[in-house]
Motif scaffolding. Structure first.
Motif, PDB file in Angstrom:
ATOM      1  N   TRP A   1      -6.950   1.176   0.892  1.00  0.00           N
ATOM      2  CA  TRP A   1      -6.357   0.317   1.931  1.00  0.00           C
ATOM      3  C   TRP A   1      -7.324  -0.812   2.302  1.00  0.00           C
ATOM      4  O   TRP A   1      -6.950  -1.968   2.416  1.00  0.00           O
ATOM      5  CB  TRP A   1      -5.999   1.175   3.132  1.00  0.00           C
TER       6      TRP A   1
ATOM      7  N   LEU B   1      -2.754  18.244   6.198  1.00  0.00           N
ATOM      8  CA  LEU B   1      -3.118  17.885   4.819  1.00  0.00           C
ATOM      9  C   LEU B   1      -3.876  19.048   4.176  1.00  0.00           C
ATOM     10  O   LEU B   1      -3.642  19.375   3.019  1.00  0.00           O
ATOM     11  CB  LEU B   1      -3.963  16.618   4.819  1.00  0.00           C
TER      12      LEU B   1
ATOM     13  N   PHE C   1       0.824  -1.202   0.000  1.00  0.00           N
ATOM     14  CA  PHE C   1       0.000   0.000   0.000  1.00  0.00           C
ATOM     15  C   PHE C   1       0.862   1.257   0.000  1.00  0.00           C
ATOM     16  O   PHE C   1       0.610   2.205  -0.731  1.00  0.00           O
ATOM     17  CB  PHE C   1      -0.935   0.006   1.212  1.00  0.00           C
TER      18      PHE C   1
ATOM     19  N   ARG D   1     -13.801  13.294   7.307  1.00  0.00           N
ATOM     20  CA  ARG D   1     -12.818  12.498   8.030  1.00  0.00           C
ATOM     21  C   ARG D   1     -12.094  13.348   9.057  1.00  0.00           C
ATOM     22  O   ARG D   1     -11.747  14.482   8.804  1.00  0.00           O
ATOM     23  CB  ARG D   1     -11.786  11.936   7.078  1.00  0.00           C
TER      24      ARG D   1
ATOM     25  N   TYR E   1       0.899   4.250  -2.569  1.00  0.00           N
ATOM     26  CA  TYR E   1       0.602   5.582  -2.030  1.00  0.00           C
ATOM     27  C   TYR E   1       1.658   6.585  -2.467  1.00  0.00           C
ATOM     28  O   TYR E   1       1.355   7.659  -2.968  1.00  0.00           O
ATOM     29  CB  TYR E   1       0.552   5.484  -0.506  1.00  0.00           C
TER      30      TYR E   1
ATOM     31  N   LEU F   1      -1.351  11.229   6.883  1.00  0.00           N
ATOM     32  CA  LEU F   1      -2.507  10.504   6.338  1.00  0.00           C
ATOM     33  C   LEU F   1      -2.159   9.032   6.146  1.00  0.00           C
ATOM     34  O   LEU F   1      -2.945   8.138   6.500  1.00  0.00           O
ATOM     35  CB  LEU F   1      -2.929  11.122   5.000  1.00  0.00           C
ATOM     36  N   LEU F   2      -0.977   8.784   5.596  1.00  0.00           N
ATOM     37  CA  LEU F   2      -0.558   7.393   5.386  1.00  0.00           C
ATOM     38  C   LEU F   2      -0.562   6.623   6.702  1.00  0.00           C
ATOM     39  O   LEU F   2      -1.060   5.496   6.786  1.00  0.00           O
ATOM     40  CB  LEU F   2       0.841   7.363   4.754  1.00  0.00           C
TER      41      LEU F   2
ATOM     42  N   ARG G   1      -8.910  14.270  10.554  1.00  0.00           N
ATOM     43  CA  ARG G   1      -7.545  14.143  10.051  1.00  0.00           C
ATOM     44  C   ARG G   1      -6.752  15.362  10.445  1.00  0.00           C
ATOM     45  O   ARG G   1      -7.273  16.355  10.925  1.00  0.00           O
ATOM     46  CB  ARG G   1      -7.523  13.975   8.547  1.00  0.00           C
ATOM     47  N   ASP G   2      -5.501  15.232  10.199  1.00  0.00           N
ATOM     48  CA  ASP G   2      -4.589  16.297  10.521  1.00  0.00           C
ATOM     49  C   ASP G   2      -4.861  17.514   9.652  1.00  0.00           C
ATOM     50  O   ASP G   2      -5.146  17.390   8.481  1.00  0.00           O
ATOM     51  CB  ASP G   2      -3.173  15.797  10.236  1.00  0.00           C
TER      52      ASP G   2
ATOM     53  N   ALA H   1      -8.055  11.706   1.259  1.00  0.00           N
ATOM     54  CA  ALA H   1      -8.033  10.825   2.428  1.00  0.00           C
ATOM     55  C   ALA H   1      -9.006   9.664   2.254  1.00  0.00           C
ATOM     56  O   ALA H   1      -8.662   8.500   2.524  1.00  0.00           O
ATOM     57  CB  ALA H   1      -8.377  11.633   3.686  1.00  0.00           C
TER      58      ALA H   1
ATOM     59  N   THR I   1      -2.216   7.300   9.393  1.00  0.00           N
ATOM     60  CA  THR I   1      -3.584   7.135   9.888  1.00  0.00           C
ATOM     61  C   THR I   1      -4.274   5.964   9.201  1.00  0.00           C
ATOM     62  O   THR I   1      -4.951   5.153   9.839  1.00  0.00           O
ATOM     63  CB  THR I   1      -4.405   8.417   9.615  1.00  0.00           C
ATOM     64  N   ILE I   2      -4.064   5.902   7.884  1.00  0.00           N
ATOM     65  CA  ILE I   2      -4.726   4.834   7.136  1.00  0.00           C
ATOM     66  C   ILE I   2      -4.170   3.470   7.540  1.00  0.00           C
ATOM     67  O   ILE I   2      -4.922   2.526   7.792  1.00  0.00           O
ATOM     68  CB  ILE I   2      -4.550   5.062   5.619  1.00  0.00           C
TER      69      ILE I   2
ATOM     70  N   PHE J   1      -7.758   7.045  -0.461  1.00  0.00           N
ATOM     71  CA  PHE J   1      -6.706   6.118  -0.040  1.00  0.00           C
ATOM     72  C   PHE J   1      -7.173   5.199   1.091  1.00  0.00           C
ATOM     73  O   PHE J   1      -6.687   4.080   1.225  1.00  0.00           O
ATOM     74  CB  PHE J   1      -5.442   6.885   0.357  1.00  0.00           C
ATOM     75  N   THR J   2      -8.104   5.681   1.888  1.00  0.00           N
ATOM     76  CA  THR J   2      -8.649   4.801   2.926  1.00  0.00           C
ATOM     77  C   THR J   2      -9.396   3.628   2.291  1.00  0.00           C
ATOM     78  O   THR J   2      -9.256   2.475   2.714  1.00  0.00           O
ATOM     79  CB  THR J   2      -9.588   5.591   3.859  1.00  0.00           C
TER      80      THR J   2
END
Lengths: 185, 334
Positions: free
Chosen positions: A50, A91, A13, A85, A17, B34-35, A87-88, A43, B37-38, A46-47
């Motif tokens: 995964w 991003l 992955f 989401r 990525y 992000l990576l 998230r940080d 986000a 987190t995923i 890519f989630t």
């Protein structure tokens, strides 16, 4: 302790990525009005990748598959169904950099943009995949999950509609023969 | 066709990210976060059963320099903790000097330091070379350590050109920069080399028992922390973290994967000399957590694994990986 069992999935992955992050980011940024939305799309895309890693095709096909996922994510966002989401904010900030560099092309570009925006969404996506992501017809077909022939026909129609809209707006980018004749890509 | 090209050309400037420009890298803080987190999220299905079986350990020429206690002040001691240097390749060493006084020392095998010593002398490199057999080391102190090493006197050991996968390394020494009375003191063993610049008389090597060569070269005030640092890279094939890169990530990005693999963690606090010349010292090894925003440069472990992975960390981010004096990819290829 037993020797740890190496799981190849994170490495795979991560490789995908690293390879595709910039392109997916650009894809999202080109289609979202705000950096926050673009960050959400990246986000979420890519989630999903995964979670569905086993479906992710190998090699260059991975990018096309991800474009397809991103497109669906984007559609969901536009319908307002997507959850935001957690998230940080980093991003968002990185996305904002992309937005800061937005080209501002004066009156003529404004007219083109207007004509483009007035097209149906499917037309826009087809034209953008070719002009922005630089995909060929076969690749567009992969992203959209349709046949090449369908892409050819739809693309032709989309271009014709765009050409008409531009002609109506009096955009002089195309000399006299603006309307494409029946030709393959 | 031209019309179509023109249409595409008309649309291209509308793109927020100009088509054809190099894409943004995945190395930004947001992208890395992000990576992490995923990856921290367990995918719904079980991992595939194509689990890699542990492979025989392979050691890489990791450039571990041990720094003195006042690590930031000066690199008084350089230790190359390398792979076994007993590769048997010939020639085992080579020294060449170019017109402006720069000497390249290429080393593949240290078991016969006599030839190296003679060649260095012939080329006017003021150097003493001693070989310490396994379990032995030269008694310190042998002379006064020079603290203010001239910039550029010697380089971090680098791969021998054309032998990137070999065990040997090459080092550049600018002989013009030696000041009167200075001597390069080399102590070589099967798996490490210390290079110390000394001033004034240097006493001969008196071999004494040693359990860990590197500690012996430390100034007495330095706690023997280096002894606690595991020597195998954990992120290569056969390692506990095989398939997972930790270099240049934050601690917060790495820990979830360690937990997922059921590994315990220790932190190796690295000391980096001014200017990050490559190499690092060890300020301490501890179990107590460091901040999630600390930077990880590599993960080490004992082999066979005892379930503990050591993360080599610094509080600050540096412009290049001190462990490899540059990108990890330049050293480890697999």
């Amino acid at each position: 302790m037993d020797p740890p069992v190496a799981d190849p999935r994170p490495a795979r992955f991560e490789a995908v990525y690293r390879e595709t992050y910039g392109l997916i980011t650009a894809y999202a940024a080109r289609r979202c009005d705000s950096p926050q939305d673009a960050a959400d799309v990246v986000a979420e895309t890519f989630t999903i990748a995964w979670r569905r890693l086993d479906d992710l095709p190998p090699g260059p096909e991975a990018l096309l598959w991800l474009y397809g996922v991103a497109r669906n994510v984007l559609a969901n966002h536009r319908r307002g169904e997507a959850r935001r989401r957690a998230r940080d904010t980093e991003l968002d900030a990185e996305m904002a950099d992309l937005y800061a560099a937005r080209p501002d092309g004066g009156v003529e570009l404004g007219a083109i943009a207007e004509a483009f925006r007035a097209l149906p969404g499917d037309d826009r996506e087809l034209l953008a995949l070719v002009a922005w992501e630089g995909l060929d017809r076969a690749e567009v077909a992969r992203v959209l999950g349709v046949s090449r022939n369908a892409v050819r026909v739809r693309l032709h129609r989309a271009r014709r509609r765009l050409a008409r809209a531009l002609a109506t707006a009096g955009v002089p980018t195309t000399e006299s023969r603006l309307v494409p004749t029946e030709r393959s890509l | 066709m031209k019309d179509i090209d023109r249409l595409d050309a008309a649309l291209r400037p509308l793109a927020r990210v100009t088509p054809g420009t190099p894409p943004a890298g995945a190395s930004g803080a947001g992208a890395r976060s992000l990576l992490a987190t995923i990856l921290a999220e367990d995918p719904a299905r079980e991992p595939s059963d194509a689990a890699a079986r542990p492979r025989p350990a392979r050691r890489y020429p990791v450039r571990r320099f041990a720094l003195g206690a006042a690590a930031a002040a000066a690199i008084a001691t350089g230790i190359v903790a390398g792979p076994g240097l007993l590769s048997g390749a010939t020639p085992s060493y080579a020294v060449s000097k170019d017109a402006d006084g720069v000497v390249y020392v290429t080393i593949r095998d240290f078991t016969d330091p006599g030839g190296l010593r003679r060649q260095l002398r012939d080329l006017d490199v003021p150097a003493i070379v001693d070989y310490a057999p396994p379990g032995r080391w030269c008694r310190e102190p042998r002379g006064e350590h020079v603290a203010d090493i001239p910039a550029g006197l010697y380089s971090v050991p680098e791969n021998i050109p054309g032998e990137e996968h070999g065990n040997g390394w090459r080092m550049r020494i600018d002989t013009k920069l030696f000041r009167p009375g200075e001597t390069f003191v080399w102590t070589i063993s099967d798996n490490s080399t210390s290079t110390i610049l000394m001033r004034g008389p240097v006493s001969p090597c008196v071999l004494i028992p040693s359990t860990n060569n590197m500690i012996r070269t430390m100034p007495p005030s330095l706690p023997p922390e280096l002894d606690k640092v595991a020597t195998h890279v954990a992120t290569v094939k056969g390692g506990s973290l095989a398939g997972f890169r930790v270099d240049e990530k934050t601690v917060g990005e790495v820990l979830p994967e360690l937990r997922r693999r059921g590994l315990r963690v220790e932190f190796v606090l690295m000391a980096i000399a001014q200017g990050n010349p490559g190499g690092y010292g060890v300020l301490g090894v501890r179990k107590k957590p460091v901040g999630d925003d600390w930077i990880v440069w590599e993960a080490n472990e004992d082999r066979p694994s005892n379930g503990v992975v050591q993360l080599l960390v610094t509080k600050e981010r540096y412009d290049r990986n001190p462990v490899y004096a540059g990108p990890r990819d330049a050293i480890i290829k697999e």
